[in-house]
Enzyme design. Structure first.
Site, PDB file in Angstrom:
ATOM      1  CG  ASP A  46      38.343  65.953   4.247  1.00 27.69           C
ATOM      2  OD1 ASP A  46      36.811  65.931   4.009  1.00 27.69           O
ATOM      3  OD2 ASP A  46      38.847  65.241   4.118  1.00 27.69           O
ATOM      4  CB  SER A  47      33.076  69.463   3.640  1.00 27.19           C
ATOM      5  OG  SER A  47      32.542  69.238   4.162  1.00 27.19           O
ATOM      6  CG  ASP A  85      36.856  63.930   8.026  1.00 30.09           C
ATOM      7  OD1 ASP A  85      36.860  62.843   8.039  1.00 30.09           O
ATOM      8  OD2 ASP A  85      36.162  64.617   6.705  1.00 30.09           O
ATOM      9  CE  LYS A 114      33.849  61.610   7.953  1.00 30.82           C
ATOM     10  NZ  LYS A 114      34.871  61.229   6.493  1.00 30.82           N
ATOM     11  CD  GLU A 116      37.782  60.621   2.750  1.00 25.83           C
ATOM     12  OE1 GLU A 116      38.752  60.162   1.573  1.00 25.83           O
ATOM     13  OE2 GLU A 116      37.948  61.785   2.897  1.00 25.83           O
ATOM     14  CD  GLU A 183      31.535  61.138  -0.044  1.00 24.02           C
ATOM     15  OE1 GLU A 183      31.795  61.010   0.877  1.00 24.02           O
ATOM     16  OE2 GLU A 183      30.920  61.872  -0.866  1.00 24.02           O
TER      17      GLU A 183
HETATM   18  O1  KIV Z   1      33.670  65.870   5.260  1.00 22.81           O
HETATM   19  C1  KIV Z   1      32.726  65.868   4.622  1.00 22.81           C
HETATM   20  O2  KIV Z   1      31.930  66.484   4.648  1.00 22.81           O
HETATM   21  C2  KIV Z   1      32.571  64.057   4.833  1.00 22.81           C
HETATM   22  C3  KIV Z   1      31.201  63.921   4.003  1.00 22.81           C
HETATM   23  C4  KIV Z   1      30.546  63.645   3.094  1.00 22.81           C
HETATM   24  C5  KIV Z   1      30.577  62.604   5.370  1.00 22.81           C
HETATM   25  O3  KIV Z   1      33.384  63.295   5.384  1.00 22.81           O
END
Ligand code: KIV
Length: 273
Positions: A46-47, A85, A114, A116, A183
């Site tokens: 989600d970055s 994500d 993934k 959180e 992280e």
């Molecule tokens: O979204 C992302 O890039 C991440 C990484 C920082 C692990 O979750």
């Protein structure tokens, strides 16, 4: 060869496994480069919100947008495990919604998802796993909690916070996540969590002793805005290279030196335009 979630799960350094290499990618070229470089896992993170879509945080990206980029990544047919994500609010409204959103990411091409959080996400993790979708966890500095954390701050800096982190990690492991991103924690905490778990940890700003490392594509290539975080290693500074190439193109168009005859199709004999 593409690693399955169970194959990743067994990659523990203390059992002789090689460190896991994960990098984010958001499109076909990124996935192609990552696959050619031999990474183990591509994360459609989600970055995306920050490094591609220009937002200041990850809270403004939707499932639809992640799906769009998972499709772009998997169009490269990378022989690499692709994790996607689950963005903020895609798994916070209940298990039915969470499973449906995880399934959308899988149907877009992801091999796993993934999310959180620890104990508060226990039911959601269980439900997604019950739907046969592998789940990667993410603890420590969890960017989707930026408002609750009061900013992007190193986590687990007190004995109590370390204990809570261990508890969350153990809960996720017991539920069956196949790996855990850790992280933004002090190295000693990254080491401790890695030692305490049977599943592999993948660190980002968590020191050198996790079972793998992940970096954001744009950070490691020098493409992101602003100063990189302390944990980023910039392997190349591509921004000036790209800007320079674009400036040369602009110059050549403006001074008439692009295109040349070699960069044009031949004129058919006798043809007048
Ligand atoms: O979204 C992302 O890039 C991440 C990484 C920082 C692990 O979750």
């Amino acid at each position: 060869m593409k690693l399955s979630a169970p194959a990743i799960r067994s990659r523990k350094r203390r059992r002789g496994g090689a460190p896991l290499v994960m990098v984010t990618a958001y499109d076909e070229p990124g996935a192609r480069f990552a696959a050619s470089a031999g990474v183990d896992i591509i994360l459609v993170g989600d970055s995306l919100a920050n490094v591609v879509l220009g937002h200041d945080d990850t809270l403004h990206v939707t499932v639809e947008e992640i799906c769009h980029h998972v499709r772009a990544v998997t169009s490269a047919r990378p022989d690499v495990h692709v994790v996607a994500d689950l963005p903020w609010m895609s798994y916070h409204l209940g298990v039915v919604d969470a499973v449906a959103n995880a399934a959308r990411l899988v149907r877009a091409g992801a091999d796993s998802v993934k999310l959180e959080g620890g104990r508060v996400r226990r039911d959601v993790v269980r439900a997604i796993l019950d739907a046969e979708i592998p789940v990667m966890g993410h603890l420590g500095l969890t960017p989707q909690s930026v408002m609750a954390m009061g900013g992007y701050r190193v986590q687990a800096k007190s004995p109590d916070a370390v204990q809570q982190l261990h508890l969350d990690a153990k809960i996720l492991e017991d539920e069956g996540v196949f790996a855990l991103v850790v992280e933004g924690v002090p190295p000693v905490v990254g080491t401790g969590i890695t030692e305490a778990l049977e599943i592999p940890t993948i660190g980002i700003g968590a020191g050198a002793n996790t079972d793998g490392q992940v970096l954001v594509f744009h950070d490691l290539l020098g493409l992101s805005r602003g100063e990189p975080a302390k944990f980023v290693r910039r392997y190349v500074d591509l921004a000036p290279v790209i800007t320079g190439a674009l400036a040369e193109f602009a110059r050549d168009v403006r001074n008439g030196s692009f295109p040349t005859a070699n960069e044009s199709y031949p004129n058919p004999e006798g043809l007048v335009g």
